[in-house]
Design a protein around this motif. Sequence first.
Motif, short mmCIF file in Angstrom:
data_model
loop_
_atom_site.label_atom_id
_atom_site.label_comp_id
_atom_site.label_asym_id
_atom_site.label_seq_id
_atom_site.Cartn_x
_atom_site.Cartn_y
_atom_site.Cartn_z
N GLY A 36 61.66 -77.96 -33.35
CA GLY A 36 62.09 -76.94 -32.39
C GLY A 36 61.77 -75.53 -32.84
N LEU A 37 61.63 -75.31 -34.15
CA LEU A 37 61.29 -73.97 -34.63
C LEU A 37 59.92 -73.53 -34.16
CD1 LEU A 37 62.59 -74.37 -38.30
CD2 LEU A 37 63.55 -72.85 -36.56
N ALA A 38 59.03 -74.48 -33.85
CA ALA A 38 57.68 -74.13 -33.42
C ALA A 38 57.57 -73.91 -31.91
CB ALA A 38 56.69 -75.22 -33.84
N LEU A 39 58.60 -74.31 -31.15
CA LEU A 39 58.49 -74.22 -29.70
C LEU A 39 58.34 -72.79 -29.18
CD1 LEU A 39 60.95 -77.00 -28.44
CD2 LEU A 39 58.48 -77.10 -28.82
N PRO A 40 59.06 -71.79 -29.71
CA PRO A 40 58.83 -70.42 -29.22
C PRO A 40 57.38 -69.96 -29.41
CG PRO A 40 60.91 -70.53 -30.40
CD PRO A 40 60.22 -71.84 -30.63
N ILE A 188 68.77 -83.35 -27.41
CA ILE A 188 68.59 -81.95 -27.00
C ILE A 188 68.74 -80.99 -28.18
CG2 ILE A 188 69.62 -80.10 -25.61
CD1 ILE A 188 70.04 -82.13 -23.39
N PRO A 189 69.74 -81.16 -29.07
CA PRO A 189 69.79 -80.26 -30.23
C PRO A 189 68.59 -80.40 -31.16
CG PRO A 189 71.89 -81.38 -29.90
CD PRO A 189 70.92 -82.03 -28.98
N TYR A 190 67.94 -81.57 -31.19
CA TYR A 190 66.74 -81.71 -32.00
C TYR A 190 65.67 -80.71 -31.54
CZ TYR A 190 68.16 -86.10 -34.25
OH TYR A 190 68.78 -87.06 -35.00
N GLY A 250 81.50 -81.54 -30.19
CA GLY A 250 80.77 -80.63 -31.08
C GLY A 250 79.65 -79.91 -30.34
N LEU A 251 78.95 -80.61 -29.48
CA LEU A 251 77.88 -79.98 -28.69
C LEU A 251 78.46 -78.97 -27.71
CD1 LEU A 251 75.75 -83.17 -28.04
CD2 LEU A 251 75.08 -81.19 -29.41
N LEU A 252 79.64 -79.26 -27.18
CA LEU A 252 80.31 -78.29 -26.30
C LEU A 252 80.60 -77.00 -27.05
CD1 LEU A 252 81.70 -77.82 -23.52
CD2 LEU A 252 83.78 -78.75 -24.55
N ALA A 253 81.06 -77.13 -28.30
CA ALA A 253 81.34 -75.94 -29.11
C ALA A 253 80.07 -75.15 -29.40
CB ALA A 253 82.02 -76.35 -30.41
N VAL A 254 78.97 -75.84 -29.68
CA VAL A 254 77.69 -75.16 -29.94
C VAL A 254 77.26 -74.35 -28.72
CG1 VAL A 254 75.23 -75.53 -30.37
CG2 VAL A 254 76.90 -76.79 -31.70
#
Length: 399
Positions: A36-40, A188-190, A250-254
């Motif tokens: 995901g770091l490369a997507l932008p 999705i977080p991946y 946890g995803l809700l909190a993120v």
Amino acid sequence: MTPKTAGVPDGGWGWVVAAAAFAVNGLSYGVLRSLGLALPDLAEHFDRSAQDTAWVSALALAMQQAASSGWALAFAPALGTLSRYFSRRRVLAVGLALTGNGASSLLLAPALQLLLDTFGWRGALLLLGAVTFHLTPCGALLRPLALPGDPPAPPRGPLAALGLGLFRRRAFSIFALGTALIGGGYFIPYVHLAPHALDRGLGGYGAALVVAVAAVGDSGARLVCGWLADQGWVPLPRLLAVFGALTGLGLLAVGLVPAVGSPDSWGAPLLVAAGAYGLSAGSYAPLVFGVLPGLVGIGGVVQATGLVMMLMSLGGLLGPPLSGFLRDETGDFTASFLMCSAFVLSGSFIYMGLPKALPSCRPASPLPPPPPEMGELLPVPKVVLLPPGGPHSTVDAAC
């Protein structure tokens, strides 16, 4: 012909298989989590939206799992073979293997950011591809193992080979539906955890730190949960439902974490939320594969592992692009992570229909469970002994 052992070894060469599965997991899902770091950079280079660039990871995930290509040719056999080598310590062994994901993410997230800054996205992806070539020797360590619960002959025909007959079992069908729903949000977080951190105002290395913190929590929780599950204090389906629900929370909190004031900030609230998500998601992961032998028997665990990966890939194909679409429409990833949380919580609710997922009245003197190779969660024929007072005597039961 592979010699048939007297029972599940519960160790021995199984620890070598666990080490191979550790490397396979790290070189597949660990790479995917850091990608995901490369997507932008991809979005900027190709002038595409977040929805379009999300298809890169989504299609890679779906093709390698549903079509049994790419990483799936190593991951599914590794996890399936590992489950056959263990019984009493099965979930711990699976959890140990799955820590490769978090360990790889911990190392690859900052390393990939450095590669992107140094070589650009093309050079970084080429180097990642070279690293994943190390999957090849891992496959050579997967020694076949024949067990008493195996069918006398291999399945004939493509449908039988795929194990589609497992869907005739009610428990596996419930598990499959819940897993497919969770797959819609689990990956999705991946893809979008790092871009979400960037949207919240963190810099590139701050976003990499968020991914690394989630990876540390993920890795530690897989080992602890694997040990906890093997103690037998709580039934595996119940743990599966509980930790699935905690992952959704946890995803809700993120998703609800506010933006930070400066790119130089470490983003403490997002780090805490990412750590909580990593702990819960890491606890869930080994249970998904650890519960399978109890649902289908040890003879069908390799086929069941492939089916689980295929089902999760269906959600993985749709989840990230839908998340990217919501980001393009709303301007941030808040709605994306709320949707992600809803998928995971829905799947966890479905898990409550599994055997032993909910507390219930049970016989005071229960029948002994069948051996692990037969599937300890499969229905057991009940033998009723009439008491001396006849069929109308009080039933011996306790709640």
